[in-house]
Design a protein around this motif. Structure first.
Motif, PDB file in Angstrom:
ATOM      1  N   ILE A  17      73.965  30.511  70.633  1.00  0.00           N
ATOM      2  CA  ILE A  17      73.388  29.264  71.144  1.00  0.00           C
ATOM      3  C   ILE A  17      74.068  28.868  72.448  1.00  0.00           C
ATOM      4  O   ILE A  17      73.409  28.505  73.424  1.00  0.00           O
ATOM      5  CB  ILE A  17      73.509  28.156  70.089  1.00  0.00           C
ATOM      6  CG1 ILE A  17      72.567  28.460  68.930  1.00  0.00           C
ATOM      7  CG2 ILE A  17      73.181  26.798  70.677  1.00  0.00           C
ATOM      8  CD1 ILE A  17      72.925  27.790  67.669  1.00  0.00           C
ATOM      9  N   LEU A  71      75.071  20.347  62.756  1.00  0.00           N
ATOM     10  CA  LEU A  71      73.848  19.885  62.106  1.00  0.00           C
ATOM     11  C   LEU A  71      73.314  20.931  61.134  1.00  0.00           C
ATOM     12  O   LEU A  71      72.626  20.598  60.178  1.00  0.00           O
ATOM     13  CB  LEU A  71      72.776  19.579  63.161  1.00  0.00           C
ATOM     14  CG  LEU A  71      73.053  18.385  64.061  1.00  0.00           C
ATOM     15  CD1 LEU A  71      71.993  18.276  65.128  1.00  0.00           C
ATOM     16  CD2 LEU A  71      73.105  17.119  63.241  1.00  0.00           C
ATOM     17  N   SER A  72      73.616  22.211  61.395  1.00  0.00           N
ATOM     18  CA  SER A  72      73.048  23.265  60.560  1.00  0.00           C
ATOM     19  C   SER A  72      73.889  23.531  59.330  1.00  0.00           C
ATOM     20  O   SER A  72      73.376  23.648  58.230  1.00  0.00           O
ATOM     21  CB  SER A  72      72.918  24.556  61.362  1.00  0.00           C
ATOM     22  OG  SER A  72      72.040  24.379  62.426  1.00  0.00           O
ATOM     23  N   PHE A  73      75.185  23.683  59.537  1.00  0.00           N
ATOM     24  CA  PHE A  73      76.066  24.059  58.433  1.00  0.00           C
ATOM     25  C   PHE A  73      77.072  22.942  58.200  1.00  0.00           C
ATOM     26  O   PHE A  73      78.283  23.125  58.360  1.00  0.00           O
ATOM     27  CB  PHE A  73      76.801  25.368  58.756  1.00  0.00           C
ATOM     28  CG  PHE A  73      75.899  26.466  59.227  1.00  0.00           C
ATOM     29  CD1 PHE A  73      74.933  26.980  58.385  1.00  0.00           C
ATOM     30  CD2 PHE A  73      76.014  26.980  60.500  1.00  0.00           C
ATOM     31  CE1 PHE A  73      74.098  27.994  58.816  1.00  0.00           C
ATOM     32  CE2 PHE A  73      75.176  27.988  60.928  1.00  0.00           C
ATOM     33  CZ  PHE A  73      74.222  28.498  60.092  1.00  0.00           C
ATOM     34  N   VAL A 109      75.006  21.993  67.254  1.00  0.00           N
ATOM     35  CA  VAL A 109      73.999  22.718  66.477  1.00  0.00           C
ATOM     36  C   VAL A 109      74.597  23.231  65.176  1.00  0.00           C
ATOM     37  O   VAL A 109      74.006  23.106  64.098  1.00  0.00           O
ATOM     38  CB  VAL A 109      73.419  23.876  67.314  1.00  0.00           C
ATOM     39  CG1 VAL A 109      72.577  24.792  66.451  1.00  0.00           C
ATOM     40  CG2 VAL A 109      72.572  23.334  68.444  1.00  0.00           C
ATOM     41  N   LEU A 169      69.581  30.646  79.608  1.00  0.00           N
ATOM     42  CA  LEU A 169      68.173  30.260  79.759  1.00  0.00           C
ATOM     43  C   LEU A 169      67.999  29.241  80.875  1.00  0.00           C
ATOM     44  O   LEU A 169      66.919  29.109  81.439  1.00  0.00           O
ATOM     45  CB  LEU A 169      67.619  29.703  78.452  1.00  0.00           C
ATOM     46  CG  LEU A 169      67.290  30.716  77.368  1.00  0.00           C
ATOM     47  CD1 LEU A 169      66.660  30.029  76.188  1.00  0.00           C
ATOM     48  CD2 LEU A 169      66.360  31.788  77.894  1.00  0.00           C
ATOM     49  N   GLU A 198      80.140  23.560  55.763  1.00  0.00           N
ATOM     50  CA  GLU A 198      81.148  24.496  56.263  1.00  0.00           C
ATOM     51  C   GLU A 198      81.885  23.924  57.474  1.00  0.00           C
ATOM     52  O   GLU A 198      83.063  24.200  57.678  1.00  0.00           O
ATOM     53  CB  GLU A 198      80.504  25.823  56.662  1.00  0.00           C
ATOM     54  CG  GLU A 198      80.112  26.717  55.510  1.00  0.00           C
ATOM     55  CD  GLU A 198      78.760  26.337  54.955  1.00  0.00           C
ATOM     56  OE1 GLU A 198      78.158  25.355  55.452  1.00  0.00           O
ATOM     57  OE2 GLU A 198      78.302  27.003  54.010  1.00  0.00           O
ATOM     58  N   TYR A 257      80.000  34.884  60.797  1.00  0.00           N
ATOM     59  CA  TYR A 257      78.625  34.980  61.309  1.00  0.00           C
ATOM     60  C   TYR A 257      78.145  33.638  61.849  1.00  0.00           C
ATOM     61  O   TYR A 257      77.362  33.585  62.793  1.00  0.00           O
ATOM     62  CB  TYR A 257      77.683  35.537  60.241  1.00  0.00           C
ATOM     63  CG  TYR A 257      77.253  34.575  59.171  1.00  0.00           C
ATOM     64  CD1 TYR A 257      76.155  33.743  59.367  1.00  0.00           C
ATOM     65  CD2 TYR A 257      77.931  34.497  57.958  1.00  0.00           C
ATOM     66  CE1 TYR A 257      75.752  32.864  58.393  1.00  0.00           C
ATOM     67  CE2 TYR A 257      77.537  33.617  56.979  1.00  0.00           C
ATOM     68  CZ  TYR A 257      76.447  32.793  57.192  1.00  0.00           C
ATOM     69  OH  TYR A 257      76.049  31.919  56.235  1.00  0.00           O
ATOM     70  N   THR A 292      70.062  24.142  58.869  1.00  0.00           N
ATOM     71  CA  THR A 292      69.320  22.902  58.631  1.00  0.00           C
ATOM     72  C   THR A 292      68.692  22.333  59.897  1.00  0.00           C
ATOM     73  O   THR A 292      67.711  21.603  59.829  1.00  0.00           O
ATOM     74  CB  THR A 292      70.250  21.846  58.028  1.00  0.00           C
ATOM     75  OG1 THR A 292      71.249  22.516  57.288  1.00  0.00           O
ATOM     76  CG2 THR A 292      69.473  20.920  57.126  1.00  0.00           C
ATOM     77  N   ILE A 293      69.266  22.663  61.048  1.00  0.00           N
ATOM     78  CA  ILE A 293      68.764  22.049  62.281  1.00  0.00           C
ATOM     79  C   ILE A 293      67.302  22.407  62.512  1.00  0.00           C
ATOM     80  O   ILE A 293      66.560  21.650  63.132  1.00  0.00           O
ATOM     81  CB  ILE A 293      69.627  22.456  63.495  1.00  0.00           C
ATOM     82  CG1 ILE A 293      69.269  21.585  64.689  1.00  0.00           C
ATOM     83  CG2 ILE A 293      69.476  23.913  63.835  1.00  0.00           C
ATOM     84  CD1 ILE A 293      70.192  21.707  65.841  1.00  0.00           C
ATOM     85  N   VAL A 309      71.112  30.280  74.767  1.00  0.00           N
ATOM     86  CA  VAL A 309      70.205  29.135  74.839  1.00  0.00           C
ATOM     87  C   VAL A 309      70.671  28.133  75.893  1.00  0.00           C
ATOM     88  O   VAL A 309      69.903  27.715  76.754  1.00  0.00           O
ATOM     89  CB  VAL A 309      70.089  28.449  73.458  1.00  0.00           C
ATOM     90  CG1 VAL A 309      69.181  27.246  73.556  1.00  0.00           C
ATOM     91  CG2 VAL A 309      69.568  29.426  72.435  1.00  0.00           C
ATOM     92  N   ILE A 337      76.578  32.866  65.511  1.00  0.00           N
ATOM     93  CA  ILE A 337      75.357  32.105  65.810  1.00  0.00           C
ATOM     94  C   ILE A 337      75.668  31.042  66.865  1.00  0.00           C
ATOM     95  O   ILE A 337      74.909  30.836  67.817  1.00  0.00           O
ATOM     96  CB  ILE A 337      74.803  31.453  64.525  1.00  0.00           C
ATOM     97  CG1 ILE A 337      74.276  32.516  63.574  1.00  0.00           C
ATOM     98  CG2 ILE A 337      73.687  30.465  64.862  1.00  0.00           C
ATOM     99  CD1 ILE A 337      73.821  31.971  62.234  1.00  0.00           C
TER     100      ILE A 337
END
Lengths: 324, 217
Positions: free
Chosen positions: A101, A130-132, A127, A109, A135, A93, B170-171, A105, A97
């Motif tokens: 993006i 920075l998010s996960f 992205v 866009l 992982e 998943y 987290t972003i 995005v 994501i």
């Protein structure tokens, strides 16, 4: 005699978007094969998930904004490139994501194919990074090579995706893989970045079929090599670990996000190399290539403006002309 | 009566200071990483906005036009200090969380815009309603942004742990995620309102005098 008046360009070529993207896909196949060999079947599944969801997002979004649903292989290329800079253990998943993006995005866009100012796969990778973070920096042992036998390296967390050079991340006492293993890709890392051998096969194919020019990759890689040489770092490790070759060959040569002219391409490559070196030497981030390419993507507009070729016989306008 | 209602409601959605006039971006982006801070700052701004609008509307005849901006900023800064001290005394946690942005309400451009274009030209009741509407609009915008960013970025809402389906991204609580979220929310609001941002009336725009669109109307 019938005269046809039509806008430029007048030179026709048999190259189409489909053909070029198809060739890039073919060039990526060796790296995919190597990644399946090194990391197992999950590498293939992850790549298929990424390619499939990129294609689905592209067609869904184009339907949503009521644009024609022309489907070319470019989302598949984006998806595969994105998969190549993910670790093999990443949950599906999260990869989806990332595809959202990249395609919606970053690409659609801003106007779709050819209009995006940044490389979709790279932004998606950043992205996700920075998010996960945990992982995205979880590296498994490869199935082949000496690292597979090494008892001590429970987590060869050495190599980051399009990212840290191995030597910067290795704990003291961990053994550095040999040059041959680095070259063939038998070490931890993201899916498609480990095997420079396979990537260089793809590079040769792309150059021979005239899809990309050699300038950018050569300028990029040699800048890093020269920088490593000057500072006395291990040149081989800097070139063969991390995502340098993947980024230089497949991402720094993207048509819409890199300069048009040869001079511009050269500046782009050198700039990427310098930023990579700065990040590798002076920052505590396990990142390098992806940020370097993204920053140069943003500067591409100015590089293009700066290196715009002078038309034959044209006189450069004086500065005062603008104010009239 | 309907005119008063219109003054009150236009700030909430139709001329929302964040989503349509893009004022107050700095606190919006900096403090919307959690819903609680966002609403806290929104309400603090709301109070300062109503008070300054009322006082400036009362004093509008007394303030000479040449020195109106220093006068306005003195009044606004006075109310900001008042709110800051109140929060420090009674809600120290919120005071610490808002940090410098609480004092920066004094130079929040939403308050300046409302005072300059509305309160200095209209009656006391209208100005109070306008301040209330714009303040509510600002609070609503911050609440939406804070909710989206906190749920996606931290998996919580007003500090409450939500059932986690996926890892939080987290972003979204980083500055970059703030810009992402703001862009998407503005796009969604424009789509929902079936309206493009440049169709709003120029009457309340601070740039009306300089802007060419203002002359056309």
């Amino acid at each position: 005699m019938k005269l046809i008046v039509e806008p430029t360009p007048h030179i026709r070529s048999s190259n189409t978007t489909d053909k070029i993207m198809g060739r890039v896909l073919i060039a990526l196949v060796p790296a995919l094969v190597m990644s399946v060999y090194i990391f197992g079947m999950r590498a293939l599944y992850l790549s298929i998930v990424c390619m499939g969801s990129c294609i689905i997002f592209e067609s869904l979004f184009r339907r949503f904004i009521r644009k024609d649903k022309e489907i070319d292989p470019s989302p598949a290329v984006t998806g595969l490139l994105l998969a190549f800079c993910l670790p093999v253990t990443l949950p599906y998943y999260m990869a989806i994501i990332g595809c959202f993006i990249a395609i919606v995005v970053v690409k659609q866009l801003f106007g779709g194919l050819g209009q995006n100012f940044a490389n979709p796969a790279i932004v998606a990778r950043i992205v996700l990074m920075l998010s996960f973070t945990s992982e995205m920096t979880y590296w498994v042992k490869p199935n082949v090579g000496s690292a597979a036998d090494a008892v001590s390296s429970a987590t060869p967390n050495a190599v980051d995706g399009l990212t840290a050079a191995t030597p910067l991340m290795l704990e003291a006492g961990e053994q550095v893989p040999g040059m041959w293993e680095l070259f063939m890709g038998y070490h931890g890392g993201s899916l498609g970045e480990t095997s420079e051998f396979a990537l260089l096969l793809g590079f040769a194919f792309l150059v021979l079929t005239r899809v990309i020019r050699v300038v950018t990759p050569i300028a990029f890689i040699s800048t890093v090599a020269v920088g490593a040489l000057i500072t006395g770092a291990d040149v081989g490790l800097h070139l063969l670990s991390g995502g340098l070759v993947l980024g230089a060959v497949f991402m720094a040569t993207d048509y819409s996000t890199t300069p048009v002219s040869l001079t511009g391409k050269f500046i782009f490559g050198v700039g990427c190399g310098i930023i990579t070196l700065i990040i590798r030497f002076f920052s505590d981030m396990p990142e390098g290539i992806s940020y370097a390419i993204l920053i140069m993507n943003i500067l591409t507009f100015y590089i293009d403006k700066f290196t715009f070729p002078k038309p034959f016989g044209a006189v450069r306008e004086g500065r005062n002309d603008d104010e009239k | 009566m309907s005119k008063k209602v219109k003054i009150l409601t236009k700030g909430i959605i139709k001329e929302n200071p964040v989503f349509f006039t893009l004022l107050g971006m700095c606190p919006t982006l900096a403090l919307s990483s959690s819903a609680q801070n966002a609403v806290g700052l929104g309400i603090a701004t709301l109070i300062v906005l109503i008070c300054s609008n009322v006082i400036i509307s009362l004093l509008k005849k007394l303030i000479p036009a040449q020195v109106r901006l220093p006068c306005y900023i003195t009044i606004i800064a006075g109310f900001t200090t008042f709110i800051t001290l109140l929060l420090k005394a009674f809600l120290p946690d919120l005071y610490n969380a808002l940090g410098i942005f609480l004092s920066l309400i004094a130079c929040n451009c939403i308050i300046f815009a409302r005072v300059e274009v509305f309160a200095s030209k209209n009656g006391v009741l209208d100005s109070a309603l306008d301040g209330l509407g714009m303040g509510l609009g600002f609070t609503l915008a911050l609440f939406i942004m804070g909710t989206i960013r906190e749920i996606l970025g931290a998996g919580t809402w007003f500090g409450l742990q939500l059932p986690q389906l996926t890892e939080p991204m987290t972003i979204f609580i980083m500055p970059a995620g703030g810009f992402f979220a703001l862009g998407f929310v503005i796009a969604a609001v424009n789509k929902f309102m079936k309206k493009r941002p440049h169709n709003i009336s120029c009457d309340n725009c601070p740039h009306k005098a300089m802007c060419r669109r203002g002359e056309d109307d």
